[in-house]
Design an enzyme around this catalytic site. Structure first.
Site, PDB file in Angstrom:
ATOM      1  N   LYS A  54      11.134   1.322   8.570  1.00  0.00           N
ATOM      2  CA  LYS A  54       9.767   1.767   8.415  1.00  0.00           C
ATOM      3  C   LYS A  54       9.201   2.191   9.771  1.00  0.00           C
ATOM      4  O   LYS A  54       9.004   1.440  10.520  1.00  0.00           O
ATOM      5  CB  LYS A  54       8.980   0.659   7.593  1.00  0.00           C
ATOM      6  CG  LYS A  54       7.550   0.806   7.200  1.00  0.00           C
ATOM      7  CD  LYS A  54       6.929  -0.387   6.841  1.00  0.00           C
ATOM      8  CE  LYS A  54       5.364  -0.039   6.316  1.00  0.00           C
ATOM      9  NZ  LYS A  54       4.757  -1.110   5.547  1.00  0.00           N
TER      10      LYS A  54
ATOM     11  N   LYS B   9      11.036   4.855   5.020  1.00  0.00           N
ATOM     12  CA  LYS B   9       9.749   4.854   5.045  1.00  0.00           C
ATOM     13  C   LYS B   9       8.886   5.306   6.101  1.00  0.00           C
ATOM     14  O   LYS B   9       9.054   4.879   7.203  1.00  0.00           O
ATOM     15  CB  LYS B   9       9.146   3.745   4.406  1.00  0.00           C
ATOM     16  CG  LYS B   9       7.503   3.599   3.951  1.00  0.00           C
ATOM     17  CD  LYS B   9       7.234   2.428   3.484  1.00  0.00           C
ATOM     18  CE  LYS B   9       5.591   2.472   3.486  1.00  0.00           C
ATOM     19  NZ  LYS B   9       5.161   1.417   3.227  1.00  0.00           N
TER      20      LYS B   9
HETATM   21  C1  PBG Z   1       2.197  -2.854   3.566  1.00  0.00           C
HETATM   22  C2  PBG Z   1       2.524  -1.563   3.189  1.00  0.00           C
HETATM   23  C3  PBG Z   1       2.109  -0.150   3.550  1.00  0.00           C
HETATM   24  C4  PBG Z   1       2.731   0.778   2.642  1.00  0.00           C
HETATM   25  C5  PBG Z   1       3.492   0.064   1.777  1.00  0.00           C
HETATM   26  N1  PBG Z   1       3.421  -1.366   2.086  1.00  0.00           N
HETATM   27  C6  PBG Z   1       1.076   0.157   4.435  1.00  0.00           C
HETATM   28  C7  PBG Z   1       1.291  -0.122   5.962  1.00  0.00           C
HETATM   29  O1  PBG Z   1       2.185  -0.269   6.357  1.00  0.00           O
HETATM   30  O2  PBG Z   1       0.146   0.240   6.344  1.00  0.00           O
HETATM   31  C8  PBG Z   1       2.355   2.112   2.736  1.00  0.00           C
HETATM   32  C9  PBG Z   1       2.834   2.717   1.357  1.00  0.00           C
HETATM   33  C10 PBG Z   1       2.148   4.169   1.213  1.00  0.00           C
HETATM   34  O3  PBG Z   1       1.434   4.876   2.191  1.00  0.00           O
HETATM   35  O4  PBG Z   1       2.063   4.850   0.161  1.00  0.00           O
HETATM   36  N2  PBG Z   1       2.755  -3.429   4.657  1.00  0.00           N
HETATM   37 ZN    ZN Z   2       1.586  -5.060   5.658  1.00  0.00          ZN
END
Ligand code: PBG
Ligand code: ZN
Length: 321
Positions: free
Chosen positions: A192, A245
């Protein structure tokens, strides 16, 4: 002899036979935002077509999901009360625990996945316990155990830790196993990146950090070798599915994981990727439906077996036709 490559493009019948990649409704996981309260159906300004629902209205959405044949949803909770550690995330009566139990009761055939993180539950918006203005990894691991145990007791089918804490999968696997939840698999948000494509989500989930950013825990988007290390760690710790992601600026990473690991690969087609297509479509600058299908197919072609996407319903409508 050089073949005449156009011969296999002549008609749709031929093209369909030589087509290498196919999207299926069962590829999709649909994200849902569930807000504590009553009679809420609120569209997210930066994500047209995506709503926050309270539990008493979520079935309006789920009836449609079921009718379209979508098999899986991933839940994000928006609690009424936030605090420094995000304790609502492991309250047995917390919004996500209640949502899991209700949805499994009303739709037993639907696979219910819970996102496991703290940013929606903390008053500072970071993904764990703060210590000296940074998220403390190991203190956060203790709370992750509490959160997944509460979700497991509520009846969740799969958990997906998204906070990028080191050893999260190991700790969660251990907590589930020792409490009799060996059968609940973990989908790791293995790779991520610290991405600006999450902007609209943070409006949707009220989870923007109140100071700083997430660069001390999410990955630097310049790094490719590190993605392999992160994925390997999740494999070693017991993940059942590896996720990349965001998806679109990271198609190379999706392919790297596909080539290096035997586990199923998921890709999260994130909020900003959705909003850009919606915005251009609204302006009449692109054919929104066609760009949507081309985009989803590209994620699959890159190597994803599973696509988490806000387009799940719209794409399924087209695929069912
Ligand atoms: C929380 C989380 C996030 C997303 C999914 N789980 C946001 C972040 O890390 O700030 C992003 C999903 C999206 O942008 O569609 N940890
Ligand atoms: Zn988070």
């Amino acid at each position: 002899m050089q073949e005449r490559l156009r011969d296999n493009r002549k008609t749709e019948e031929i093209r369909a036979k030589v087509r290498e990649t196919h999207l299926k409704v069962s590829d999709f996981i649909y994200p849902l935002f569930i807000e504590e309260g009553e009679n809420i159906k609120k569209e997210i300004a930066s994500m047209p077509g995506i709503f926050r629902y309270s539990l008493d209205r979520i079935n309006e959405e789920l009836d449609e999901v079921m009718e379209l044949g979508i098999k899986s949803v991933i839940l994000f909770g928006i609690p009424l009360h936030k605090d420094a550690e995000g304790t609502e995330s492991w309250n047995p009566d917390g919004i996500i625990q209640k949502a899991i139990t209700q949805i499994k009761k009303d739709y037993p055939a639907l696979q219910v996945i819970a996102d496991v993180c703290f940013c929606e539950y903390t008053d500072h918006g970071h993904c764990g316990v703060l210590c000296n203005h940074d998220v403390d990894n190991d203190l956060t691991l203790n709370n992750l155990r509490k959160q997944v145990l509460a979700q497991a007791k509520a009846g969740v089918d799969m958990v997906a830790p998204s906070g990028m804490m080191d050893f999260a999968v190991r700790e969660i696997r251990d907590e589930l196993d020792k409490n009799g939840f060996e059968h609940i698999p973990i989908m790791g948000y293995s790779v991520k990146y610290c991405s600006s494509y999450y902007g609209p989500f943070r409006d949707a989930a009220d989870s923007a950090p109140s100071f700083g950013d997430r660069r001390t825990y999410q990955m630097d988007f310049a790094n490719r070798n590190e993605a392999i290390k992160e994925a390997q760690a999740d494999v070693d710790e017991g993940a059942a599915i590896l996720m990349v992601k965001p998806a679109l600026s990271y198609l190379d990473i999706i392919r790297d994981l596909k080539n290096n690991f035997d586990l199923p690969i998921a890709a999260y087609n994130v909020s900003g990727e959705y909003s850009m297509i919606k915005a251009a479509g609204k302006n009449g600058w692109i054919d929104e439906q066609k760009v949507m299908m081309e985009t989803l197919l590209s994620i699959k072609r890159a190597g994803a077996d599973i696509i988490i996407t806000y387009f799940a319903k719209e794409a399924s409508k087209i695929l069912n036709n």
